[in-house]
Design an enzyme around this catalytic site. Structure first.
Site, PDB file in Angstrom:
ATOM      1  N   ARG A   1       0.833  -1.216   0.000  1.00 39.53           N
ATOM      2  CA  ARG A   1       0.000   0.000   0.000  1.00 39.53           C
ATOM      3  C   ARG A   1       0.862   1.259   0.000  1.00 39.53           C
ATOM      4  O   ARG A   1       0.478   2.265  -0.591  1.00 39.53           O
ATOM      5  CB  ARG A   1      -0.929  -0.008   1.204  1.00 39.53           C
TER       6      ARG A   1
ATOM      7  N   LYS B   1     -19.383 -16.296   3.208  1.00 36.58           N
ATOM      8  CA  LYS B   1     -20.843 -16.287   3.295  1.00 36.58           C
ATOM      9  C   LYS B   1     -21.523 -15.626   2.107  1.00 36.58           C
ATOM     10  O   LYS B   1     -20.989 -14.677   1.534  1.00 36.58           O
ATOM     11  CB  LYS B   1     -21.269 -15.540   4.556  1.00 36.58           C
TER      12      LYS B   1
ATOM     13  N   GLY C   1      -9.064  -8.468  -0.094  1.00 38.20           N
ATOM     14  CA  GLY C   1      -7.792  -8.705   0.601  1.00 38.20           C
ATOM     15  C   GLY C   1      -7.391 -10.169   0.619  1.00 38.20           C
ATOM     16  O   GLY C   1      -6.240 -10.510   0.335  1.00 38.20           O
TER      17      GLY C   1
ATOM     18  N   GLY D   1     -13.025  -3.902   0.966  1.00 39.43           N
ATOM     19  CA  GLY D   1     -14.385  -3.372   1.143  1.00 39.43           C
ATOM     20  C   GLY D   1     -14.788  -2.457   0.002  1.00 39.43           C
ATOM     21  O   GLY D   1     -15.912  -2.526  -0.505  1.00 39.43           O
TER      22      GLY D   1
HETATM   23  P1  AMP Z   1     -14.760 -13.354   2.592  1.00 36.72           P
HETATM   24  O1  AMP Z   1     -14.226 -12.397   3.614  1.00 36.72           O
HETATM   25  O2  AMP Z   1     -16.248 -13.475   2.587  1.00 36.72           O
HETATM   26  O3  AMP Z   1     -14.172 -13.156   1.202  1.00 36.72           O
HETATM   27  O4  AMP Z   1     -14.296 -14.788   3.066  1.00 36.72           O
HETATM   28  C1  AMP Z   1     -12.963 -15.183   3.173  1.00 36.72           C
HETATM   29  C2  AMP Z   1     -12.910 -16.318   4.142  1.00 36.72           C
HETATM   30  O5  AMP Z   1     -13.729 -17.377   3.686  1.00 36.72           O
HETATM   31  C3  AMP Z   1     -11.542 -16.908   4.310  1.00 36.72           C
HETATM   32  O6  AMP Z   1     -11.078 -16.586   5.589  1.00 36.72           O
HETATM   33  C4  AMP Z   1     -11.753 -18.402   4.160  1.00 36.72           C
HETATM   34  O7  AMP Z   1     -11.130 -19.154   5.171  1.00 36.72           O
HETATM   35  C5  AMP Z   1     -13.264 -18.538   4.281  1.00 36.72           C
HETATM   36  N1  AMP Z   1     -13.780 -19.735   3.581  1.00 36.72           N
HETATM   37  C6  AMP Z   1     -13.566 -20.087   2.313  1.00 36.72           C
HETATM   38  N2  AMP Z   1     -14.140 -21.283   2.039  1.00 36.72           N
HETATM   39  C7  AMP Z   1     -14.734 -21.700   3.174  1.00 36.72           C
HETATM   40  C8  AMP Z   1     -15.475 -22.860   3.527  1.00 36.72           C
HETATM   41  N3  AMP Z   1     -15.704 -23.831   2.651  1.00 36.72           N
HETATM   42  N4  AMP Z   1     -15.943 -22.946   4.792  1.00 36.72           N
HETATM   43  C9  AMP Z   1     -15.688 -21.974   5.689  1.00 36.72           C
HETATM   44  N5  AMP Z   1     -14.994 -20.833   5.409  1.00 36.72           N
HETATM   45  C10 AMP Z   1     -14.513 -20.696   4.162  1.00 36.72           C
END
Ligand code: AMP
Length: 400
Positions: free
Chosen positions: A37, A201, A354, A377
């Site tokens: 950054r 999620k 990120g 974000g």
């Molecule tokens: P996000 O911040 O929504 O982009 O999510 C990133 C996070 O999703 C990372 O820390 C991953 O460890 C988690 N992640 C990816 N695949 C899975 C999964 N199958 N089950 C639980 N967490 C997950």
């Protein structure tokens, strides 16, 4: 969207305030562990120095509680900046106090002053006008080069823009590049345009999924969020991450994809474990029969192959979100393989978020990507189709 950039305004010899994003990761000893950054901001800073400006830099770092906290001082950042710029960088002891006011007033052409952490002042996150005015009073020109915080209505990002006329405020090179890449890609993609979406999620990315569905030819969904879609289709997902309340949304999205003729891809097999643990026993299984008590934590080999084939012929690829729990080696393989596949494609490849940037870095694919966004974000809000508060004031309005 067209932004007024630093090249569109007269800055030569003036006092310039640059909002940067120097919110860098540090280890427990305060050492900077990744200075991307800081390096990304150098182009704008050097441009100002080359135009004989007196340069005032401002940034936040971490989340201090509106008062001085030595843990969050910008001192290590001032030092790294000095090394990278090969120039002296003066650090003020406060943000708008006597020291900052005195040093900014005395600042001469070619000199660089870094203000202390903006979040040492409560007014920053409150978008406070009085605080913003004190910052604005230090300079004649305002430049925003902090893409990573442009989705926040904070004083140094939004309120401050009200104190500068249109010809005295603009986007720096980094901000302009980030906005251009996303805007151009989303508005005028070369087709086929494929979105690869992962992460934990559905709830965090629902709006982005809906907005992207209007633009893409294919949507590939992996990571934890895939299980809500799979459950909605009646698959046996065991103990995998599922947001039951979002099953109607998942069905609606898949229905909309069908109506729009957007090809929607989900995993067909997964790497499972009973707990998210580096020492856990793992098994491969299809997504139709994940045993009770087991969680899908990465895409399996058949899915990697399916997604690789689906990516064939892509001209534009947008990737946001890992395919599994990549932080643990055992569950990182799927994300790495997809990263390699995207990297080797001849498409325009844009990586946002990120975690995804981290995956690409660890997979050693960063040099092969067309563009890696520095802001998680902020890039997600662009994918959701939102106009960022920090960007709105720098837009060149179309004549009607
Ligand atoms: P996000 O911040 O929504 O982009 O999510 C990133 C996070 O999703 C990372 O820390 C991953 O460890 C988690 N992640 C990816 N695949 C899975 C999964 N199958 N089950 C639980 N967490 C997950």
């Amino acid at each position: 969207m067209t932004l007024r950039t630093i090249k569109d305004i007269e800055i030569a010899g003036k006092k310039v305030f640059i909002r940067c994003d120097f919110n860098v990761p540090q280890d427990e000893f305060g050492n900077i562990t990744d200075d991307r950054r800081i390096r990304s901001a150098l182009a704008t800073i050097n441009y100002c120095v080359d135009h004989n400006c007196a340069v005032i830099l401002a940034s936040h770092n971490g989340r201090p509680k509106g008062e001085f906290d030595a843990k969050y001082t910008l001192a290590p950042i001032a030092k790294r900046l000095q090394t990278l710029l090969k120039r002296d960088v003066i650090l003020s002891a406060d943000v708008i106090g006597a020291d900052a006011a005195g040093k900014s007033k005395a600042l001469k052409s070619g000199e660089i002053l870094l203000l202390e952490n903006l979040r040492f002042e409560k007014g920053e996150t409150k978008n406070d006008d009085e605080f913003a005015k004190k910052l604005a009073d230090m300079a004649e020109i305002y430049i925003n080069d902090a893409f990573g915080v442009s989705h926040r209505a904070h004083a140094s990002v939004e309120a401050i823009t009200n104190f500068f006329a249109d010809d005295s405020k603009a986007a720096g090179f980094l901000l302009n590049k980030e906005i251009n890449f996303f805007d151009r890609t989303l508005q005028h993609p070369t087709r086929p345009f494929i979105a690869v979406i992962g992460g934990s999620k559905v709830s965090g990315k629902l709006q982005a999924l809906e907005n992207l569905l209007q633009k893409v030819d294919k949507m590939i969904v992996g990571g934890g969020m895939a299980f809500t879609f799979l459950k909605a289709l009646g698959e046996q997902v065991g103990d995998s991450l599922v947001e039951d309340e979002l099953i109607p949304d998942a069905l609606r999205i898949m229905d909309e994809a069908k109506k729009r003729n957007v090809k929607f891809y989900l995993p067909v097999d997964v790497v499972c474990a009973q707990s998210i643990d580096a020492n856990a026993v793992t098994i491969y299984t299809t997504t139709k029969e994940i045993p009770f008590g087991w969680k899908g934590l990465d895409i399996g080999p058949a899915t990697t192959r399916l997604f690789r084939e689906a990516l064939d012929g892509a001209q534009t690829i947008l990737w946001n979100g890992p395919m599994g729990v990549f932080e643990i080696d055992k569950f990182a393989k799927g994300s790495f393989k997809i990263s390699h596949r995207i990297a080797e494609s001849h498409a325009t490849k844009i990586v946002g978020g990120g975690d995804t940037a981290d995956v690409v870095q660890r997979a050693d694919d960063a040099d092969e990507m067309t563009f890696i966004s520095t802001g998680g974000g902020a890039s997600l809000e662009l994918l959701e189709g939102k106009i960022l508060p920090g960007v709105k004031a720098l837009e060149i309005k179309e004549e009607v």
